[in-house]
Design a protein around this motif. Structure first.
Motif, short mmCIF file in Angstrom:
data_model
loop_
_atom_site.label_atom_id
_atom_site.label_comp_id
_atom_site.label_asym_id
_atom_site.label_seq_id
_atom_site.Cartn_x
_atom_site.Cartn_y
_atom_site.Cartn_z
N ASP A 123 -11.71 -7.31 7.57
CA ASP A 123 -10.80 -6.58 8.46
C ASP A 123 -9.81 -5.72 7.66
OD1 ASP A 123 -12.05 -7.82 10.57
OD2 ASP A 123 -10.46 -9.32 10.89
N ALA A 124 -9.28 -6.28 6.57
CA ALA A 124 -8.31 -5.54 5.76
C ALA A 124 -8.96 -4.33 5.11
CB ALA A 124 -7.70 -6.46 4.70
N VAL A 125 -10.19 -4.51 4.61
CA VAL A 125 -10.90 -3.39 3.98
C VAL A 125 -11.13 -2.27 4.98
CG1 VAL A 125 -13.15 -2.71 3.04
CG2 VAL A 125 -11.99 -4.74 2.16
N ALA A 126 -11.60 -2.62 6.17
CA ALA A 126 -11.87 -1.61 7.18
C ALA A 126 -10.60 -0.88 7.60
CB ALA A 126 -12.54 -2.26 8.40
N THR A 127 -9.51 -1.63 7.74
CA THR A 127 -8.24 -1.02 8.15
C THR A 127 -7.71 -0.08 7.07
OG1 THR A 127 -7.68 -2.94 9.51
CG2 THR A 127 -5.88 -1.49 8.86
N LEU A 128 -7.72 -0.55 5.82
CA LEU A 128 -7.22 0.29 4.72
C LEU A 128 -8.07 1.54 4.56
CD1 LEU A 128 -6.25 -2.26 1.92
CD2 LEU A 128 -4.73 -0.93 3.37
N LEU A 153 -7.11 5.89 0.89
CA LEU A 153 -7.44 5.41 -0.45
C LEU A 153 -8.93 5.09 -0.56
CD1 LEU A 153 -4.43 2.98 -1.00
CD2 LEU A 153 -4.69 5.26 -1.98
N ASN A 154 -9.43 5.09 -1.78
CA ASN A 154 -10.79 4.65 -2.06
C ASN A 154 -10.75 3.12 -2.13
OD1 ASN A 154 -13.50 4.65 -2.79
ND2 ASN A 154 -13.05 4.90 -4.96
N VAL A 155 -11.33 2.45 -1.14
CA VAL A 155 -11.18 1.00 -1.00
C VAL A 155 -12.46 0.30 -1.45
CG1 VAL A 155 -10.64 -0.90 0.56
CG2 VAL A 155 -9.61 1.36 0.94
N ALA A 156 -12.28 -0.71 -2.30
CA ALA A 156 -13.40 -1.54 -2.74
C ALA A 156 -13.23 -2.94 -2.16
CB ALA A 156 -13.43 -1.63 -4.27
N ALA A 157 -14.33 -3.49 -1.67
CA ALA A 157 -14.31 -4.84 -1.10
C ALA A 157 -14.84 -5.84 -2.11
CB ALA A 157 -15.16 -4.89 0.16
N HIS A 158 -14.17 -6.97 -2.25
CA HIS A 158 -14.72 -8.06 -3.04
C HIS A 158 -15.82 -8.74 -2.21
CE1 HIS A 158 -11.42 -8.84 -6.23
NE2 HIS A 158 -11.42 -7.57 -5.86
N LEU A 159 -16.86 -9.17 -2.90
CA LEU A 159 -17.95 -9.89 -2.25
C LEU A 159 -18.41 -10.98 -3.19
CD1 LEU A 159 -19.67 -9.83 0.37
CD2 LEU A 159 -21.34 -8.44 -0.88
N VAL A 208 0.83 -1.21 0.00
CA VAL A 208 0.00 0.00 0.00
C VAL A 208 0.87 1.25 0.00
CG1 VAL A 208 -1.68 1.33 1.32
CG2 VAL A 208 -1.96 -1.15 1.09
N GLN A 209 1.88 1.28 0.84
CA GLN A 209 2.76 2.44 0.94
C GLN A 209 3.50 2.70 -0.37
OE1 GLN A 209 1.49 3.92 3.68
NE2 GLN A 209 3.53 4.40 4.45
N THR A 210 3.85 1.63 -1.08
CA THR A 210 4.57 1.77 -2.34
C THR A 210 3.68 2.32 -3.45
OG1 THR A 210 6.08 -0.05 -1.78
CG2 THR A 210 5.87 0.50 -4.12
N LEU A 211 2.41 1.88 -3.48
CA LEU A 211 1.53 2.21 -4.60
C LEU A 211 0.59 3.38 -4.34
CD1 LEU A 211 0.65 -1.41 -5.80
CD2 LEU A 211 2.36 0.17 -6.73
N ALA A 212 0.34 3.71 -3.08
CA ALA A 212 -0.57 4.81 -2.77
C ALA A 212 -0.17 6.13 -3.41
CB ALA A 212 -0.71 4.97 -1.26
N PRO A 213 1.14 6.46 -3.49
CA PRO A 213 1.52 7.74 -4.11
C PRO A 213 1.11 7.87 -5.58
CG PRO A 213 3.33 6.89 -2.77
CD PRO A 213 2.31 5.79 -2.88
N LEU A 214 0.75 6.76 -6.22
CA LEU A 214 0.33 6.81 -7.63
C LEU A 214 -1.13 7.23 -7.76
CD1 LEU A 214 2.11 3.60 -8.98
CD2 LEU A 214 2.95 5.94 -8.86
N GLU A 215 -1.78 7.51 -6.64
CA GLU A 215 -3.15 8.03 -6.60
C GLU A 215 -4.12 7.19 -7.44
OE1 GLU A 215 -2.63 12.15 -7.79
OE2 GLU A 215 -2.24 12.71 -5.71
N PRO A 216 -4.29 5.90 -7.07
CA PRO A 216 -5.21 5.05 -7.82
C PRO A 216 -6.66 5.49 -7.68
CG PRO A 216 -4.54 3.99 -5.77
CD PRO A 216 -3.67 5.21 -5.92
N ARG A 217 -7.47 5.17 -8.68
CA ARG A 217 -8.91 5.43 -8.59
C ARG A 217 -9.50 4.71 -7.40
NH1 ARG A 217 -12.65 3.63 -12.78
NH2 ARG A 217 -11.29 1.84 -13.11
N PHE A 218 -9.08 3.47 -7.21
CA PHE A 218 -9.51 2.68 -6.06
C PHE A 218 -8.53 1.53 -5.91
CE2 PHE A 218 -11.49 0.62 -9.68
CZ PHE A 218 -11.38 -0.73 -9.40
N VAL A 219 -8.56 0.89 -4.76
CA VAL A 219 -7.85 -0.37 -4.55
C VAL A 219 -8.88 -1.38 -4.06
CG1 VAL A 219 -5.67 0.77 -4.04
CG2 VAL A 219 -7.21 0.17 -2.15
N SER A 220 -8.69 -2.64 -4.42
CA SER A 220 -9.65 -3.66 -4.01
C SER A 220 -8.96 -4.75 -3.21
CB SER A 220 -10.36 -4.26 -5.23
OG SER A 220 -9.45 -4.98 -6.05
N VAL A 221 -9.75 -5.42 -2.37
CA VAL A 221 -9.23 -6.50 -1.53
C VAL A 221 -10.03 -7.75 -1.82
CG1 VAL A 221 -8.72 -7.28 0.81
CG2 VAL A 221 -8.60 -4.84 0.26
#
Length: 288
Positions: free
Chosen positions: A53-58, A64-70, A26-39
């Motif tokens: 838990d990972a989604v809530a923590t991130l 970041l704009n976090v998307a959860a897989h379901l 996350v720390q490596t890729l966050a500076p690239l300002e992604p539209r979203f990241v998914s878990v």
């Protein structure tokens, strides 16, 4: 060439070491300002609680704009929607809705009694809540359980018509694969965005095995290229060059967004993004 917008997929950690690895990613890729990241969810819903838990923590700590897989696997409708509600309560409003892979050894997907029968039903239920932006998966090559590619396109259209706003493809190895699929989707009347899914090849043997399980065609020239690169100790160089070249061709062919399957190994993804012009924004505050 205009730099594309990007998004990244992570998988949830299973232990303390995995947690550090995810955070480093996350720390490596966050500076690239992604539209979203998914878990992701594991096969058979095996990482459901870890994903939550990972989604809530991130969401709470990364900015970041976090998307959860379901997925629909191993849960009733009530259980699945309760998980969705827990995401909403945590402030997560983006979901990647998937049927999901069956548990290992199951031989195929069987709906849970009282559960969603397929991804269309899941998308419909999520859309009815009005709480989420919903993305779905797409197969640019025939899904292992589909009769043909036309059936895949028709199924994708149902998901998008039901309430999803965008589709992310399974990975592939040649840009023509994506372009053929995109053209078929347009011909079928699909007008919502279809984003190419990209897998930077950190380990060819592992990615090849993954491709076989997904029904992804492996060109013979790739086997030859990585065999030679391994002998010369240039696998990383080859992987970066091939991924950058394919992404460049996708962008030139009209793709304005790319979704990277990082496998929680961020360096190659970062290097490819940099080569495409996706770099951290420099501000006066950064320079000072």
């Amino acid at each position: 060439m205009k730099a594309p917008s990007v998004s990244f997929e992570f998988f949830p950690p299973k232990d303390l070491q995995g947690s550090f690895r995810l955070w480093d990613t996350v720390q490596t890729l966050a500076p690239l300002e992604p539209r979203f990241v998914s878990v992701t969810y594991g096969a058979g819903g095996t990482t459901r609680d870890l994903t939550r838990d990972a989604v809530a923590t991130l969401h709470g700590s990364s900015g970041l704009n976090v998307a959860a897989h379901l997925t629909c696997v191993n849960a009733t409708r009530e259980e699945t929607m309760a998980i969705a509600d827990s995401f909403a309560e945590a402030g997560v409003r983006e979901i990647v809705a998937l049927r999901g892979d069956p548990p290992k050894g199951a031989g195929g997907f069987t709906p849970t009694e009282g559960g969603f029968a397929n991804s269309v039903e899941l998308v419909e239920a999520l859309a009815d809540t009005g709480k989420f932006t919903i993305r779905v998966g797409a197969y640019p090559e025939k899904h292992p359980e589909a009769t043909d590619t036309a059936a895949d396109v028709a199924w994708l259209k149902r998901k998008l018509d039901t309430g999803a706003v965008e589709a992310i493809t399974q990975f592939f190895f040649e840009p023509e694969t994506f372009f053929r699929f995109r053209d078929a989707c347009e011909k079928a009347g699909i007008d919502k965005p279809i984003v190419p899914g990209i897998i930077p090849i950190e380990n060819w043997a592992g990615v090849r095995k993954f491709a076989k399980a997904c029904g992804t065609h492996v060109p013979a020239w790739l086997d030859d290229a990585f065999d030679k690169a391994k002998r010369d100790g240039r696998e990383d160089l080859l992987a970066t060059a091939l991924c950058t070249e394919m992404c460049s061709e996708l962008i030139e062919g009209g793709a304005d967004a790319l979704h990277f399957y990082t496998l929680n190994r961020p360096e190659l993804t970062r290097d490819v993004c940099h080569a495409l012009g996706v770099t951290p924004r420099v501000t006066l505050e950064n320079v000072a």
